[in-house]
Every structure is written in C-alpha cells, then in structure tokens.
Design a protein around this motif. Structure first.
Motif, PDB file in Angstrom:
ATOM      1  N   VAL A 168      -2.819  -3.000   9.252  1.00 34.60           N
ATOM      2  CA  VAL A 168      -1.545  -2.763   8.591  1.00 34.60           C
ATOM      3  C   VAL A 168      -0.546  -3.771   9.135  1.00 34.60           C
ATOM      4  N   THR A 169      -0.032  -4.582   8.238  1.00 36.88           N
ATOM      5  CA  THR A 169       1.000  -5.520   8.633  1.00 36.88           C
ATOM      6  C   THR A 169       2.169  -5.278   7.704  1.00 36.88           C
ATOM      7  N   GLY A 170       3.184  -4.642   8.211  1.00 40.01           N
ATOM      8  CA  GLY A 170       4.291  -4.272   7.349  1.00 40.01           C
ATOM      9  C   GLY A 170       3.787  -3.334   6.264  1.00 40.01           C
ATOM     10  N   GLU A 171       3.960  -3.709   5.023  1.00 38.35           N
ATOM     11  CA  GLU A 171       3.472  -2.864   3.931  1.00 38.35           C
ATOM     12  C   GLU A 171       2.105  -3.293   3.446  1.00 38.35           C
ATOM     13  N   LYS A 172       1.633  -4.366   4.014  1.00 38.12           N
ATOM     14  CA  LYS A 172       0.326  -4.866   3.589  1.00 38.12           C
ATOM     15  C   LYS A 172      -0.778  -4.071   4.254  1.00 38.12           C
ATOM     16  N   PHE A 200      -4.464  12.774  17.580  1.00 35.82           N
ATOM     17  CA  PHE A 200      -3.136  12.171  17.591  1.00 35.82           C
ATOM     18  C   PHE A 200      -2.451  12.314  16.235  1.00 35.82           C
ATOM     19  N   ILE A 201      -1.177  12.348  16.297  1.00 39.48           N
ATOM     20  CA  ILE A 201      -0.413  12.410  15.053  1.00 39.48           C
ATOM     21  C   ILE A 201       0.086  11.019  14.733  1.00 39.48           C
ATOM     22  N   ASP A 202      -0.241  10.552  13.552  1.00 34.26           N
ATOM     23  CA  ASP A 202       0.278   9.250  13.133  1.00 34.26           C
ATOM     24  C   ASP A 202       0.433   9.286  11.632  1.00 34.26           C
ATOM     25  N   SER A 203       1.642   9.508  11.215  1.00 33.24           N
ATOM     26  CA  SER A 203       1.917   9.639   9.785  1.00 33.24           C
ATOM     27  C   SER A 203       3.251   8.966   9.504  1.00 33.24           C
ATOM     28  N   PRO A 204       3.597   8.831   8.240  1.00 32.85           N
ATOM     29  CA  PRO A 204       4.889   8.190   7.949  1.00 32.85           C
ATOM     30  C   PRO A 204       6.044   8.912   8.623  1.00 32.85           C
ATOM     31  N   LEU A 205       5.854  10.160   8.935  1.00 32.87           N
ATOM     32  CA  LEU A 205       6.963  10.905   9.505  1.00 32.87           C
ATOM     33  C   LEU A 205       7.039  10.776  11.017  1.00 32.87           C
ATOM     34  N   ALA A 248       0.841  -1.186   0.000  1.00 22.75           N
ATOM     35  CA  ALA A 248       0.000   0.000   0.000  1.00 22.75           C
ATOM     36  C   ALA A 248       0.880   1.240   0.000  1.00 22.75           C
ATOM     37  N   PRO A 249       0.370   2.319  -0.550  1.00 21.45           N
ATOM     38  CA  PRO A 249       1.119   3.582  -0.464  1.00 21.45           C
ATOM     39  C   PRO A 249       1.359   3.925   0.999  1.00 21.45           C
ATOM     40  N   ALA A 250       2.544   4.388   1.279  1.00 24.86           N
ATOM     41  CA  ALA A 250       2.951   4.624   2.668  1.00 24.86           C
ATOM     42  C   ALA A 250       1.939   5.467   3.425  1.00 24.86           C
ATOM     43  N   GLU A 251       1.349   6.388   2.711  1.00 23.60           N
ATOM     44  CA  GLU A 251       0.392   7.299   3.323  1.00 23.60           C
ATOM     45  C   GLU A 251      -0.744   6.559   4.024  1.00 23.60           C
TER      46      GLU A 251
END
Lengths: 220, 961
Positions: free
Chosen positions: B942-946, B297-302, B201-204
């Motif tokens: 979300v499991t890893g990139e899945k 809450f903040i939860d993003s790739p960053l 999935a796209p990281a976003e």
C-alpha cells in the motif's frame, strides 16, 4: 585489479620457453666459492682457478619443478668490499638469495650477518634466503662446524646447507630447495591475499604489513 | 469398414503435423530438461538474504508464432541447505512462499542494489524461478488474454511433464509495470501466481482487516487456522544535508559560515576537499511485525495498532549521495593515464629555457660527442630568478594560469627560489626513514608529494591539461634554473638514488647527486668515497683501457680546468695544485695508509688511493644495464670492459698512490682474501702468496694491472659524468608526455590523499572508525606501487654490435588504479555518512564509542542498522533509544508504504533463530500430503491510495475442495 590479477612472475604467452622466471643472487665474501658453485650447477664443471668475478656475472638455467618450467636467472656477484655498492643494486627484484660462506674461513662466516642486513636493506621483503657453507670437502681446514652454521641459520630463520662445489655435494639440492620455497611463498601469498586473485574478503589483511605481498618484479 | 478406405488413392491427412503450441511445448520441455528444473536438491536455505545473494541467470531464446521468446532461469547461488530440508517432503518453492524472513527482511524501495534483484525474488522470496517474455519487449509485450492462456497452458503442461520444481512465470503487459502470471506445479498441487494493481483502491483494502478478508475469500476451502501476517511499515525521513564547502589550495578558500565545519586539517596538503553541494543522506525507517496471527492486531481505516513504538523490529536505512572534491580531483586526474599529449603541444617548444644547450636536435647526442664542451655556467641564482620573475627574462609559459597564481605554487614546491616568500619549508628529510607500509614512493610532504598533489589540483581546478602542462613545465624550468646555478633541489631525501622510492624521486635524488658533485668539484674539494653509500654500479666507458696520451690529456683538462673556466666568481680559487702529475715516481692521490702494511720488498707503506665514486644509478638505468648484459651475454668484450672500468680506475689510482707497488700489493688491498696464508716448509714460517685464481696466467685482474697507468683518481676520466647525467635527468623530465607524468606521480598523489583523509579523520575524532579501511587501502597502495613495472617502450635496438645504454626507452607500466580510487571514494562517502549520522537529533550528545559501534553496524550492513533491538545489546542500547525516539509522535505524514504479507500453509518459518526453525522442522509430522496445508500467499503493498497485490494461491488438482 586488472594488473594484479595475473601475477607478474608469470610471463605472458608470447614467452613460450618457461612458465616462471626467478631471479636469484649468490652473495657472500670474496673467494668463498660463489662462481664455482654456480658453474657446478649450471655447467656441471669445476676448476679451482676461476677468475675472481669482476663486478657481476650471470647464468641462466631452466629447470622443471612441479610440472612447470622455471627459468632461473642466477646472478653471481663479486665479493670484494669495493663492489658492494655495485652488487646491492642488483638485489632489487631478486626472489631468492644464496648467502654463502666458506667453512674454512672464519671471516666469511662472521660476515653473514652483514650480508643479511644488506638483503634486508636492498631487497623487498619477500625474498627467500638460504644459508650455504661451501667447501665442506676440505675437512682438514674446516673452522666452522656444521652445528655453528645450522645454529646461525636457525637464528636468522633461514634454511641451511653445507655444500661442496668441488665434490658436487648438495649443489643441486640448494637450488631446488630455493625454487621450492619461492614457489611455496608465491602460492601462500596468493592464498593469504585473495585480492590478488580477485574478489577478496574485506578485513582479512588489514594491519599486516605487506609481508606476504608478492612483489615479483623479476627484472627480466 | 476401415479396410475399405485404407487405400493409396485417398488423401491422407498428416496427423503428425504439430501445431505451434505443440512445437513450443516440445522446445520448452527440452529446455526445462536441460535446466533440470525437476531438481529439488541443493536449493540452499529458504530464509536467504535476497539482496546479498548472487544469481545465476541462464537465458535461452525460443521461437513461437514466428516471434522470439526469451526464457530466463534465475537461480540463487546459495550454500547447500543448512537444515535437513532435502529430506523434507514440502516442495522447495512452497517453503519459499512460507518463509517470513526472505520476503520482509529487506526493503524493496531504496537499496540501489535491490534493483538488480528480480522483482519475483523480492515479492515472493523465490530462490529459483523461470520467466518468459517476448524478446522484443518494446512493443510486443503480451496484452491479451488469449495469449496469456496460450502460454499458461504450455507452462502447465510442460511443468507437469518435466515435474518442474520451479515456478514458471509469464511477464505480461509493459515490463515496467512488473506484472507476472505464473504457475508452480507439484504432484497434485498447483499454485497460481497473479498480480493486481489499483491506482485507487477502496479504503477498506488499504488495511489489514480488509486484506485478510479478501485473502480468506480467495482460499480454496475454509481453513480453520488463522492466517499468519507479516507487516512492514516504511517511513521516509527528512534528508540530512550537510554543507561542506569546497576548498581548493591556492584558489578557493571557503567562507566560514554558520555551518559546522566537518573538515579540519592540521597539515597543509595541496589537495582540494569539501563535498559537492548536492551531497546528502536520505533515510528511511522500517518497522516490522514479522509474524502475527491475523486476528491479533487491529488495522482498519478507523484505527491502527501498527505504530513504530509498538513494533518489535525497527531498522534505519541510510543512503548516502556524497561526492567529494578530493575524489573528483583524483578521478579527473585518472583520465590522464592514457594521455599521449606532449608538454610541447601546450607550452610550445623550448619551454625549458635551456639556454646553454644547443637547441636543435637531441642535446644528449651532442653531449655524448664531447663531454665537457657544454658545461653549465654557474650563475648567481638570485639574479636569475629576479630576472625571471620581475623583468620577464624568461618568457611566461603559455597556459591558463596567471603568474600571480603560478608563482605561489612554485614557491610552495621550491621554497628556496624565493626564501622570503616561502610559506612552506621542507622538514629535514632523512635518508632511511622506513615507511611501515613500504610504499614505493617518497617521504610525505616531500617535493615529489607536493608536486603530485599540486598537479592533480591544477588539473582539476586551474585549467585542465593545459594548466597541468603549464605547472609541470614551469617546474622543470625552475629545476633547470637550480641546476644551472648549482643549487640543490629542496625536499628530496639525501643520498644516492634509492630504488625503494619511486622513479621520480630517484631522478631528483640523482639530480641532487650531480649538483653536489659539481659543487664539490667547483669548490675543489677532492671527492671522497662515502662509506655505505648505496646503488653504485658499473658505468659505461667508451674508451678502451689503453688510452693514448692525447686522450689522457683531454681528461686531465676536464678535471682541472673546469673550475678555472667556469668560475665567474673570483673568490672561488680553491683548486687542486698538483702540477707535477707527469712524474711517475711521485705518489699522488693517497687517501690513507692501509693497515700500516708495507709494500712487498720495500720500506714504503701501502696507501689506499683516493678512488672515484662509483656511478649511482636510478632504477631504469639499472634495469637497462642488466638488460644489456642479459642480451649481450656476460662474456662479451663489451660487458667485460664495462665491468672492468672500476678495477681499471682503482688500479690506476693505486699505482699513482703507490708508485713502487706490484700486483700482489694491489690484491692485498683490493681483494684481501686472494692473499693467502700458507706454511712455508723451507723457512718453517707462514708466508703469503696469491691465490691460485689470481696467479692464473692472463687472468683479467693481472691484465688490468699490467695495462693500468699510474693516474690519480682526480685526473682520470670520470666514471660518473655528473654533467651528462644531470642533463639527462632534466631532459628526461622535460620530455615526458602527460600520461607518463601521471605514472610518475600517481603513487605519491594517492598516498597524500590517504594521509590527508587520515588527518581529517584524526581531527574530527573518528580515526578509529576508519583505521582498518585506511590500513587496507595503504596495503593496497603498497602493492600497487611495487607492481609498477618498467617496460621497454620501443622495440629493442636491432643491434648486437652496439647496444646503447639508453634508459629513456623505459616507461612505467601501471596496474589499474581504479580499485584504489573506488576505495578512497567509498571512504570519503562513509565519512560524510558518519557526519550526517552524527547530525541526527539527539545523537550528537551520545558517547562516541557507542555511536561508533552503531555506525560500524550501518557500514557493515550496507547502510542500515537496528533501532529496535530485542535482546542483542545488553547494555541498554542508548543509541537505539535515541534513534527510536525519532519516531514518536504522529508519523502519518512520513508514512511511505505499508507491506502486508498474509500466509497460510505448512511449516511457516518465523523470523526466529535458526535453532527454532530446526526445532519446528523436527516437530513437523512426516505425514504425506493427506493433511498437508497447501500454501496460500498474498502480498499487498500500500502506497498512499495505491494498492498492489501479488498472490500465490494453491489448489488441489486431484480433488476439488
């Protein structure tokens, strides 16, 4: 609990003549009237001169109780001291005891405690006991008052009747009461012990000695 | 116009012919009616625990397009709702979707039980739903969109028609992928259930920020309210492996290595212990934020704020995979329950070494013919064993065990065969030690226990059935040796067979009684009746009362000549010297005076005679005696004779001891109550007379008295033939098949196992943790032991003429021991579990009591405990702090999955106490649907990139947004 699921006292379907089988024992000193009592109940007869029981004897009678056919296997024991060891062998698997003394005989009353000890020693722990003072028709020779009998029964925590096999007083009542308390105990232990009917709750009967466990080995 | 074409000559199309779709709809409609899907009542509480709930599953097959379609209705069996939800206007499944508790309360990945719970229940928290899928799932799963539409249109039509309150799903694609499409209808609303899965999935979209954005885009119209978000982060912790090496008595002793020993025993039990090498405890931790506003809450790739130390809820999950050698041994042994193999098939015929017995046929038949003709020869046992062990006087029994393996076991069982080598002597066994649980067994660490344990161990570790047979056969052979040499069997409770103990123990007691009797006789000690001995009963006497003289002589010889014949030992000369036995007036066999009474009409004292001991019986013999009696009727001659044998014997002994006595004297001694006092009018004093029943002409007692000859007990035919009985017991033990040996030993074995565990627990200071369970298992075992029944193995002999007393026809019928085995297995697993728990860093130093209570919580909760506790524990929660400290630092490597649930809708039930829930419910306006906030639901795993998405979006079917 495949085996424990169906209580042992409930005979399988092949045995069509009854729903339950109870093994009962009549015990007490010699000549307190055990055989007469049994004959009065089983045959409705009385003679004053039954042969003193040699060893052990039995009668079978089927009764109806709460819409169930209950087959009673009633063992009549010899009261003589010499036979004690023979008769105690039959205690195993007995579900009810009729402990009898003679209201005209002090000794027979004094021995009740010994008989109770015998029951405690040789039977499993859920056997039901009824104390019976027989020969209550012989008022003139009575030496044990009703009150003393009742007190002793209270003390022992058992039920009490005075009976007369000769005059047919309370004979049937004793057996019926005994059957009832055995039935009660049976359903009680089924309630108290859900594992018997499958799928029990954990921790319900932990430290409880198997007091209420139906042992129900009616050796029949 | 219409009238013109209305004519018989025209072809008329049958408009009633239904399409497949319609047929299917009709069937489905019927089915849903039957299942009462419109029912909105009695659904139970929406915040139910998915894992602990039982499900009712109704299943039906429908035919569509020539292919079978399975329709299943899943229904959580819950208590009728605690809150007054039934009055609520919200559709039940909307409540499900909005219920925070039921969707995040249990992890979906580790609990093995979770696999039983339907995916839909876990994903959406649904209490009721219907699933449809093609019956033959293998190849025929639905893959194309036109099929989806076919069924979905059916579903929506039918659901609306029957006013289904239950969402209906279609299982699409390969079933293992868990893809479902579904529709939930309610008046003017329709909820569409979808699932999507992306490998990469796209990281976003792997973080909350992106998911919330996506969620909002899917909403039918702009909601001004923020969405409610629940988050659960799962970490996989390192597996805890505890090596507990295998120990097998008389075999493997583990090398003591650097590993901490978790098994310490203080008593030797011949059972293995230790755990299989693969045993371990896997651990997961979940941290949950049950209810957040989407913008909090903040939860993003960053950057993410979802880290363990900030979580309001945390749980530690442990799964134990532990197999113990003890349990394995018991389970292995259990396989013998139905084994019909005979001992002979393993160790060959005549393994018993019965040298003094005729080898062919049943030795008992011969014994019955003429008792006394096969008297065992008293041998010096020491000689014998020397022979056996050194020069091979006894052939080695065939079997997998070598002598150097087998012999220590035999010395363990029977220390007295090699006293100098015996390491394990028996403690003194008492006769009346009462087991608090009243298990019908024997005393712990007695012979029966040792044998049972050893048999199980040998069966598991020394060659299976053949090893088992070898040991058992060797054991019975040693028993026979002991019997032949008249050596009492060690490790058996003294006294007569006690029917409160198990049958095997009774048999050994009986064997000892026989050995003692023989010893007594051979030493010339007159047998004395021991007062208070139990368990006598009548013995079968084949001779009639009126023995002729020849037979009398025969029996005389048996008693008197026995020692003379058999005494190889010349020092043994103490035999009774009473040669004037034929003089009828010479009193014999007096024991003592009877209350100083004198015989009636005589100056002689009345003596109590020496009487024979009554025959002791084991419970199968007792049962046989009463069975025969029930079959014959008590008034049959056979039974009367049987019953009279004691009286006859006693009357004869009495006559011998009191040559001048009459019937009255006999009664005065034997049945004092029948010697009645009365007032003699003539002499004006009290006199005595026989009771009416004893006076009655021809009564049994009189008859017996008249027929009795004066014979002292010592010269009578034995009421109890110890020689015969001894052989019967040896024969009984030797002729058991493997399954029967299992039946004889299972209770002592299970009891030993439990006691062994108790010992281990006590030695590692964890007994209190398991006391309740142990007691419970012991109570179960007690019940089990007493539910064992003796049943007739063969159809009863078809004779009313000659009922044979034959106790060998009984076999033990056991209740199913598996529930007990399972409990023991679980107990061992729990113990291992605890030991692993103790191994967690920092945990070991904590106070035991706190540790125990935490572990109890784990056990109670099926493997999990709280590690972040808000207000439950007031005294600081030391354990929790330590456990929580395991998750400080960089946890990214251990991150296993993230579970986001985003909700928007009416009546969001927070993860709060039920009171709050109720309060909320009451606050909720009883408004109609006008301003009803339709439920919207998105779950992202979300499991890893899945990424897997499960959505449930609701739209208004009347007004477009």
């Amino acid at each position: 609990m495949a085996g424990a699921g169906d209580p042992k006292w409930q005979k399988d379907a092949s045995d069509q003549n009854f729903d339950y089988m109870f093994k009962l024992l009549i015990i007490g000193n010699s000549s307190v009237g055990k055989t007469s009592f049994l004959f009065r109940y089983a045959d409705d007869s009385f003679t004053s001169a039954f042969v003193s029981t040699v060893g052990i004897d039995f009668k079978v009678k089927t009764v109806f109780r709460h819409d169930k056919r209950v087959k009673l296997q009633i063992w009549d024991t010899a009261g003589q001291e010499r036979y004690r060891t023979i008769t105690t062998a039959y205690y195993r698997g007995a579900m009810g005891f009729i402990l009898m003394y003679d209201v005209t005989n002090e000794d027979s009353f004094n021995s009740v405690q010994d008989w109770v000890t015998q029951i405690k020693t040789y039977s499993w722990d859920n056997a039901q006991v009824i104390l019976v003072g027989n020969k209550c028709d012989m008022e003139d020779q009575r030496v044990i008052s009703f009150e003393r009998g009742r007190q002793l029964a209270d003390q022992l925590g058992v039920e009490f009747f005075e009976t007369s096999a000769k005059e047919n007083v309370n004979v049937k009542a004793v057996f019926e009461r005994l059957v009832d308390i055995i039935c009660d105990k049976m359903s009680e232990s089924l309630d108290a012990d859900p594992t018997l009917v499958g799928g029990g709750q954990k921790g319900q009967r932990l430290t409880d000695q198997p007091q209420g466990t139906p042992n129900a080995n009616c050796n029949c | 116009m219409a009238e013109e074409i209305d004519d018989n000559g025209f072809y008329r199309e049958d408009f009633s012919a239904e399409s497949d779709w319609e047929v299917f709809n009709a069937q489905l409609g019927d089915l849903f009616q039957r299942w009462e899907l419109s029912n909105e009542n009695d659904w139970g509480d929406a915040s139910f625990n998915v894992n602990n709930t039982k499900w009712q599953i109704d299943e039906e097959q429908l035919e569509v397009l020539g292919k079978p379609m399975t329709v299943k209705y899943y229904k959580a069996l819950l208590e009728p709702g605690t809150c007054s939800k039934s009055a609520n206007v919200t559709p039940q499944f909307h409540q499900d979707l909005m219920c925070v508790k039921s969707t995040l309360d249990q992890p979906t990945f580790l609990d093995e039980k979770a696999n039983d719970v339907h995916y839909l229940a876990r994903m959406y928290g649904l209490r009721r739903f219907v699933v449809m899928h093609p019956s033959q799932l293998q190849n025929h799963y639905l893959t194309n969109t036109s099929k989806f539409s076919f069924f979905l249109s059916s579903i929506s039509v039918v659901a609306a028609e029957v006013c289904s309150a239950v969402p209906i799903f279609l299982h699409i694609h390969d079933p293992k992928w868990n893809f479902f499409l579904g529709i939930g209808m309610s008046s003017y609303m329709r909820t569409n259930f979808h699932s999507v899965a992306l490998e990469q999935a796209p990281a976003e979209y792997l973080y909350l920020s992106g998911l919330v954005k996506m969620f909002k885009e899917k909403l039918p119209r702009n909601h001004d309210k923020p969405a409610v978000v629940s988050v659960r982060i799962t970490y996989a912790m390192d597996t805890v492996k505890l090596r507990v090496p295998m120990y097998v008595p008389f075999g493997m002793t583990p090398v003591v290595d650097e590993e901490r020993s978790v098994i310490e025993v203080s008593q030797f039990t011949a059972l293995p212990h230790g755990y299989f090498p693969g045993s371990n405890t896997t651990m997961f931790a979940t941290f949950t934020w049950p209810e957040l506003m989407d913008n909090m809450f903040i939860d993003s790739p960053l950057q993410t704020q979802f880290i363990p130390s900030k979580a309001p809820c945390g749980k530690l999950y442990q799964t134990v995979h532990a197999n113990s050698y003890l349990t394995a041994c018991l389970k292995d042994y259990y396989n013998l329950i139905t084994a019909k193999n005979t001992l002979e098939s393993y160790v060959g015929r005549n393994f018993s070494g019965a040298t003094t017995m005729a080898e062919e046929g049943n030795p008992l038949d011969q014994l019955g013919g003429k008792i006394g003709s096969h008297r065992p020869q008293t041998k010096q046992y020491a000689d014998n064993t020397q022979q056996a062990t050194s020069s091979g006087g006894q052939s080695k029994l065939p079997g997998p065990m070598k002598e150097y393996e087998l012999n220590p076991m035999l010395y363990y069982l029977l220390p007295n065969i090699k006293p100098d080598l015996a390491l394990f002597l028996y403690e003194m066994l008492s006769k009346d030690k009462i087991d608090p649980h009243r298990i019908k067994s024997a005393e712990s660490d007695s012979l029966v226990y040792r044998l049972s344990c050893l048999l199980a161990t040998v069966h598991a570790h020394f060659g299976g059935k053949s090893g088992f047979a070898q040991l058992y056969a060797a054991f019975t052979r040693e028993l026979r040796q002991l019997w032949e040499s008249c050596t009492p069997i060690p490790g058996v409770a003294p006294g007569l067979p006690d029917t409160r103990t198990c049958l095997l123990h009774q048999k050994l007691q009986m064997l000892n009684v026989c050995i003692e009797k023989r010893l007594q006789r051979e030493k010339g000690i007159a047998a004395k009746t021991e007062g208070g001995m139990a368990m006598h009963t009548v013995e079968l006497v084949t001779d009639d009362d009126d023995d002729d003289d020849d037979e009398d002589d025969d029996t005389n010889e048996e008693f008197y000549d026995l020692t003379e014949e058999d005494s190889d030992d010349p020092t043994e000369v103490a035999k009774p010297k009473e040669d004037n036995s034929k003089n009828p007036l010479k009193a014999e066999g007096r024991l003592r005076r009877f209350k100083n009474l004198k015989l009636i009409g005589s100056d002689e004292y009345l003596y109590v005679p020496v009487t024979q001991d009554l025959a002791p019986k084991t419970e199968d013999q007792l049962q046989d005696a009463s069975d025969v009696m029930l079959k014959m009727g008590s008034d049959s001659e056979f039974i009367t004779d049987l019953m009279c044998s004691t009286v006859v014997s006693d009357a004869e002994a009495f006559k011998a001891a009191n040559p001048k006595a009459g019937f009255e004297d006999f009664i005065r001694w034997f049945s004092p109550n029948d010697w009645e006092e009365y007032w003699n009018e003539e002499t004006q004093e009290t006199g005595h007379k026989l009771s009416a029943r004893m006076q009655a002409a021809g009564n049994t007692w009189q008859k017996v008295w008249e027929q009795a000859k004066p014979v002292p007990a010592a010269r009578q035919k034995r009421l109890f033939d110890d020689t015969l009985e001894g052989y019967k017991i040896l024969n009984y033990l030797e002729s058991r098949n493997l399954g029967e040996i299992f039946g004889l030993t299972i209770v002592p074995l299970l009891h030993s196992s439990i006691l062994k565990l108790k010992d281990i627990f006590a030695n590692t200071q964890v007994l209190e943790l398991f006391t309740e369970t142990l007691d419970e298992i012991l109570a179960d075992l007690s019940r089990f032991s007493r539910d064992i029944e003796l049943v007739e193995a063969l159809p009863s002999p078809s004779s009313s003429e000659a009922p044979k007393i034959n106790e060998n026809k009984y076999t033990l019928q056991l209740p199913n021991p598996q529930p007990l085995l399972k409990k023991i297995e679980q107990l061992e697993r729990d113990y291992y579990h605890y030991k692993c728990f103790e191994c967690l860093p920092g945990v070991n130093g904590l106070p035991k009591a706190k540790l125990h209570s935490k572990f109890c919580e784990i056990l109670k909760n099926n493997g999990h405990c709280n590690i972040v506790n808000a207000a439950e524990d007031h005294d600081g929660g030391v354990v929790e702090q330590v456990l929580q400290s395991l998750f400080i630092g960089d946890m990214r490597e251990k991150l296993m999955s993230k579970d986001y649930v985003i909700r928007l809708g009416e009546g969001l039930v927070a993860d709060e106490s039920p009171k709050d829930v109720e309060a909320k419910d009451q606050q909720q306006p009883q408004a109609g649907f006008s301003n009803y906030l339709m439920p919207q639901f998105l779950r992202a795993i979300v499991t890893g990139e899945k990424l897997r998405l499960c959505g449930a979006f609701t739209e208004n079917t009347t007004f477009l947004d």
